[in-house]
Design a protein around this motif. Structure first.
Motif, PDB file in Angstrom:
ATOM      1  N   UNK A  24      34.530  41.291  41.569  1.00 52.31           N
ATOM      2  CA  UNK A  24      35.611  40.647  42.300  1.00 52.31           C
ATOM      3  C   UNK A  24      36.962  41.128  41.801  1.00 52.31           C
ATOM      4  N   UNK A  25      38.007  40.744  42.498  1.00 46.30           N
ATOM      5  CA  UNK A  25      39.340  41.233  42.150  1.00 46.30           C
ATOM      6  C   UNK A  25      39.827  40.691  40.808  1.00 46.30           C
ATOM      7  N   UNK A  26      39.820  39.390  40.656  1.00 45.29           N
ATOM      8  CA  UNK A  26      40.380  38.779  39.450  1.00 45.29           C
ATOM      9  C   UNK A  26      39.618  39.166  38.194  1.00 45.29           C
ATOM     10  N   UNK A  27      38.308  39.133  38.281  1.00 48.59           N
ATOM     11  CA  UNK A  27      37.488  39.356  37.086  1.00 48.59           C
ATOM     12  C   UNK A  27      37.430  40.823  36.684  1.00 48.59           C
ATOM     13  N   UNK A  28      37.873  41.716  37.549  1.00 55.45           N
ATOM     14  CA  UNK A  28      37.879  43.139  37.188  1.00 55.45           C
ATOM     15  C   UNK A  28      39.184  43.453  36.470  1.00 55.45           C
ATOM     16  N   UNK A  29      39.088  43.892  35.243  1.00 55.54           N
ATOM     17  CA  UNK A  29      40.314  44.224  34.498  1.00 55.54           C
ATOM     18  C   UNK A  29      40.618  45.713  34.632  1.00 55.54           C
ATOM     19  N   UNK A  30      41.835  46.060  34.328  1.00 56.41           N
ATOM     20  CA  UNK A  30      42.216  47.480  34.380  1.00 56.41           C
ATOM     21  C   UNK A  30      41.334  48.280  33.419  1.00 56.41           C
ATOM     22  N   UNK A  31      41.010  47.690  32.293  1.00 55.32           N
ATOM     23  CA  UNK A  31      40.112  48.379  31.368  1.00 55.32           C
ATOM     24  C   UNK A  31      38.736  48.622  31.990  1.00 55.32           C
ATOM     25  N   UNK A  32      38.188  47.611  32.661  1.00 52.10           N
ATOM     26  CA  UNK A  32      36.921  47.811  33.364  1.00 52.10           C
ATOM     27  C   UNK A  32      37.031  49.001  34.312  1.00 52.10           C
TER      28      UNK A  32
ATOM     29  N   UNK B  19      41.849  22.311  42.330  1.00 50.25           N
ATOM     30  CA  UNK B  19      42.378  23.577  41.815  1.00 50.25           C
ATOM     31  C   UNK B  19      41.296  24.657  41.859  1.00 50.25           C
ATOM     32  N   UNK B  20      40.116  24.335  41.325  1.00 50.99           N
ATOM     33  CA  UNK B  20      39.022  25.316  41.324  1.00 50.99           C
ATOM     34  C   UNK B  20      38.598  25.656  42.748  1.00 50.99           C
ATOM     35  N   UNK B  21      38.596  24.683  43.581  1.00 51.79           N
ATOM     36  CA  UNK B  21      38.187  24.879  44.975  1.00 51.79           C
ATOM     37  C   UNK B  21      39.151  25.836  45.675  1.00 51.79           C
ATOM     38  N   UNK B  22      40.437  25.618  45.454  1.00 55.62           N
ATOM     39  CA  UNK B  22      41.438  26.461  46.122  1.00 55.62           C
ATOM     40  C   UNK B  22      41.511  27.866  45.532  1.00 55.62           C
ATOM     41  N   UNK B  23      41.499  27.971  44.208  1.00 56.45           N
ATOM     42  CA  UNK B  23      41.786  29.251  43.567  1.00 56.45           C
ATOM     43  C   UNK B  23      40.552  29.976  43.068  1.00 56.45           C
ATOM     44  N   UNK B  24      39.457  29.278  42.913  1.00 60.04           N
ATOM     45  CA  UNK B  24      38.282  29.892  42.293  1.00 60.04           C
ATOM     46  C   UNK B  24      38.342  29.759  40.783  1.00 60.04           C
ATOM     47  N   UNK B  25      37.252  30.156  40.140  1.00 58.81           N
ATOM     48  CA  UNK B  25      37.180  29.964  38.688  1.00 58.81           C
ATOM     49  C   UNK B  25      38.157  30.881  37.932  1.00 58.81           C
ATOM     50  N   UNK B  26      38.096  32.160  38.200  1.00 57.55           N
ATOM     51  CA  UNK B  26      38.913  33.110  37.437  1.00 57.55           C
ATOM     52  C   UNK B  26      40.400  32.893  37.653  1.00 57.55           C
ATOM     53  N   UNK B  27      40.785  32.692  38.885  1.00 53.80           N
ATOM     54  CA  UNK B  27      42.211  32.629  39.210  1.00 53.80           C
ATOM     55  C   UNK B  27      42.840  31.296  38.806  1.00 53.80           C
ATOM     56  N   UNK B  28      42.043  30.313  38.479  1.00 58.74           N
ATOM     57  CA  UNK B  28      42.584  29.019  38.042  1.00 58.74           C
ATOM     58  C   UNK B  28      42.828  29.071  36.539  1.00 58.74           C
ATOM     59  N   UNK B  29      44.063  28.933  36.123  1.00 58.26           N
ATOM     60  CA  UNK B  29      44.366  28.960  34.691  1.00 58.26           C
ATOM     61  C   UNK B  29      44.363  27.544  34.137  1.00 58.26           C
ATOM     62  N   UNK B 105      33.555  24.527  48.457  1.00 62.10           N
ATOM     63  CA  UNK B 105      33.621  24.870  47.042  1.00 62.10           C
ATOM     64  C   UNK B 105      32.300  25.494  46.575  1.00 62.10           C
ATOM     65  N   UNK B 106      31.203  24.975  47.084  1.00 62.81           N
ATOM     66  CA  UNK B 106      29.899  25.491  46.647  1.00 62.81           C
ATOM     67  C   UNK B 106      29.674  26.915  47.138  1.00 62.81           C
ATOM     68  N   UNK B 107      30.087  27.190  48.354  1.00 59.89           N
ATOM     69  CA  UNK B 107      29.952  28.552  48.877  1.00 59.89           C
ATOM     70  C   UNK B 107      30.835  29.505  48.090  1.00 59.89           C
ATOM     71  N   UNK B 108      32.053  29.091  47.803  1.00 62.79           N
ATOM     72  CA  UNK B 108      32.935  29.924  46.984  1.00 62.79           C
ATOM     73  C   UNK B 108      32.264  30.271  45.655  1.00 62.79           C
ATOM     74  N   UNK B 109      31.621  29.269  45.073  1.00 67.86           N
ATOM     75  CA  UNK B 109      30.978  29.476  43.776  1.00 67.86           C
ATOM     76  C   UNK B 109      29.763  30.389  43.906  1.00 67.86           C
ATOM     77  N   UNK B 110      29.025  30.252  44.992  1.00 68.22           N
ATOM     78  CA  UNK B 110      27.900  31.158  45.212  1.00 68.22           C
ATOM     79  C   UNK B 110      28.378  32.595  45.185  1.00 68.22           C
ATOM     80  N   UNK B 111      29.514  32.833  45.803  1.00 66.39           N
ATOM     81  CA  UNK B 111      30.003  34.210  45.873  1.00 66.39           C
ATOM     82  C   UNK B 111      30.583  34.649  44.529  1.00 66.39           C
ATOM     83  N   UNK B 112      31.369  33.790  43.912  1.00 66.20           N
ATOM     84  CA  UNK B 112      32.077  34.220  42.692  1.00 66.20           C
ATOM     85  C   UNK B 112      31.199  34.206  41.448  1.00 66.20           C
ATOM     86  N   UNK B 113      30.415  33.149  41.256  1.00 65.97           N
ATOM     87  CA  UNK B 113      29.726  32.995  39.969  1.00 65.97           C
ATOM     88  C   UNK B 113      28.211  33.159  39.996  1.00 65.97           C
TER      89      UNK B 113
END
Lengths: 192, 192
Positions: A24-32, B19-29, B105-113
Motif C-alpha cells: 500500500x501507499x502509506x506502508x511503503x517507505x522510500x527505503x523499501x 479515526x481508524x475508519x476514515x484514515x486506515x491503520x497506517x495513516x492514523x497517527x 471499516x471491516x472492508x478497509x481492514x481486509x484490504x489494508x491489514x
DNA sequence: TGCTTTTTGTACCTTTTAGTATATTATACT
DNA sequence: AGTATAATATACTAAAAGGTACAAAAAGCA
C-alpha cells in the motif's frame, strides 16, 4: 550529451509497483522502494518525482497491464460463458494455489487513497468503468452469436460482474473457505 | 481506591474508531487519535495498549455494531425481498446524499491489514461469514413464508449477496455514476 | 583531450513517528 | 486528615519518515 541512466526504467517501475501493490501507499517507505528498485534515493526523486508521483506512475502502468490482460482472456474463448467463467475461476484458483494471490492494486488504491485524493478517485473509477465496458462488449458478442438471450441487458450485467469481481477480490484477502467464493462465482455466472 | 478515569471509555473508543475508519491503520497517527479522543498520550497507552491493540479493540466494536445494524434492518421488514432491497438501496442512497458515506471499516481492514496480519485476517473473515449467515437466515425466512421459491439455494445466494455488498461498498469509494451501482443492485436483487 | 551535463553515492536535514519516564494531581479507603 | 493508588500532563527519547545538498563519476560532443 552526458551520462546515461544505469537502470532500466521499465524494470525499476515494475519493482516499485510490486512494493506499492503489496504494502500500500502509506506502508511503503522510500527505503523499501529504493531497495526493491535497486537504485539510490536521489535517482528515484530525479527520475520519478516524489512518492505520490511514483505511486501514480506505477498505478497507471498497472491499470494498463491489468486491462490488457483481462481483454485478452475474455477474447481468447469463442464461448462468452466459458470466457467469463474461466476468468473468475482463474482468479479463485490463483488465490488458493500455494501462497495466494496479491489481489488487485487498483482495488487496494480505491480503498486506501480514493476517498482522500480526487486524482486517485478518478484513476480508479475510470479503470473500473473500462473493465465494465470490456465485460459489456464480451456479453454483446455472446448476444450476437446467439449464445446469450437477445433480451439480456448487457450493460447492467457487465456492471454487476465488475461488482462481483471487486467483491471476490476483496473477500479473498480474508482467506474464506473456498466454497464461499465458489458459490458466489456460480451464482454470478448463473446470470449469463 | 484511587483516582478514576476522567473520560468515558465508550466515547473515546468511538472517536478512535472513527479515526481508524476514515484514515486506515497506517495513516492514523497517535496524535490524530489523542486529538479525536481528547485524551493524553499516556492515558491512551495505559487504557488501551499500543496502536495495534487499540485498532483491534475498535474493529471488534465496529463489527458488533455493524452486524447488529444489519440484523435489525433485515428483520424490520416482513417481506424478505423488500428488506434486502431496502438495505442495498440505503447503502447507495447514503453514498450519494451530500458528503458521501464512510464505507465499511471491516472492508478497509481486509484490504489494508488482512494480507499481512493473521489476526485481522481472522476477524474480518469471521465478520463476513457472519453477515452471510444473517442473509442466509433472511432468505430462509422468505422460503418458509412462501415469498421465495422452495428450491432457492439460500446459502449460495447469501454468500453471493455478501460479495455484492463488498463490491458495491468498495466501488462507491471511486464515486462512479449512480446508474452503475443502481444497475448492479438491480441485477443482484433479481436473483431473489 | 577537455568541457558540459546529468546521474550517482554519501551524507545530511527536518519533521514526524510510536512509545515512555517522571512528576503531579485527584480520589477512595483507613 | 493522611495515605495509598491510579490517572493525568509535560516533556522527553530513539527511530524512522520523506526529501535534498553536494561532491564524485561517467558519457557525449567539441
Amino acid at each position: 550529451m552526458v551520462r546515461l541512466r544505469e537502470f532500466d526504467e521499465e524494470k525499476v517501475l515494475q519493482a516499485a509497483m510490486r512494493v506499492f501493490w503489496e504494502k500500500g501507499y502509506e506502508a511503503a517507505s522510500i527505503n523499501d522502494l529504493t531497495s526493491a528498485m535497486a537504485i539510490q534515493r536521489p535517482s528515484l526523486y530525479l527520475a520519478f518525482g516524489d512518492k505520490k508521483q511514483l505511486f501514480e506512475t506505477t498505478l497507471r502502468k498497472y491499470t494498463q497491464w491489468h486491462a490488457a490482460g483481462i481483454r485478452k482472456k475474455l477474447e481468447s474463448n469463442s464461448s462468452v460463458r466459458e470466457a467469463i467463467r474461466a476468468y473468475f475461476e482463474g482468479l479463485v484458483d490463483e488465490a488458493y494455489d500455494g501462497e495466494g494471490s496479491m489481489g488487485c492494486f487498483c482495488i487496494n488504491t480505491m480503498v486506501e487513497l480514493s476517498p482522500h485524493d480526487e486524482k486517485f478517485e478518478i484513476i480508479t473509477r475510470e479503470h473500473q468503468m473500462y473493465l465494465a465496458v470490456l465485460f459489456q462488449e464480451t456479453i454483446e458478442r455472446g448476444i450476437r452469436s446467439g449464445e446469450l438471450h437477445q433480451e439480456t441487458n448487457a450493460k447492467a450485467l457487465a456492471q454487476s460482474l465488475v461488482i462481483s469481481l471487486i467483491g471476490i477480490t476483496v473477500l479473498l484477502k480474508s482467506r474464506p473457505d473456498r466454497s464461499f467464493v465458489d458459490n458466489a462465482v456460480e451464482v454470478s455466472l448463473s446470470l449469463l
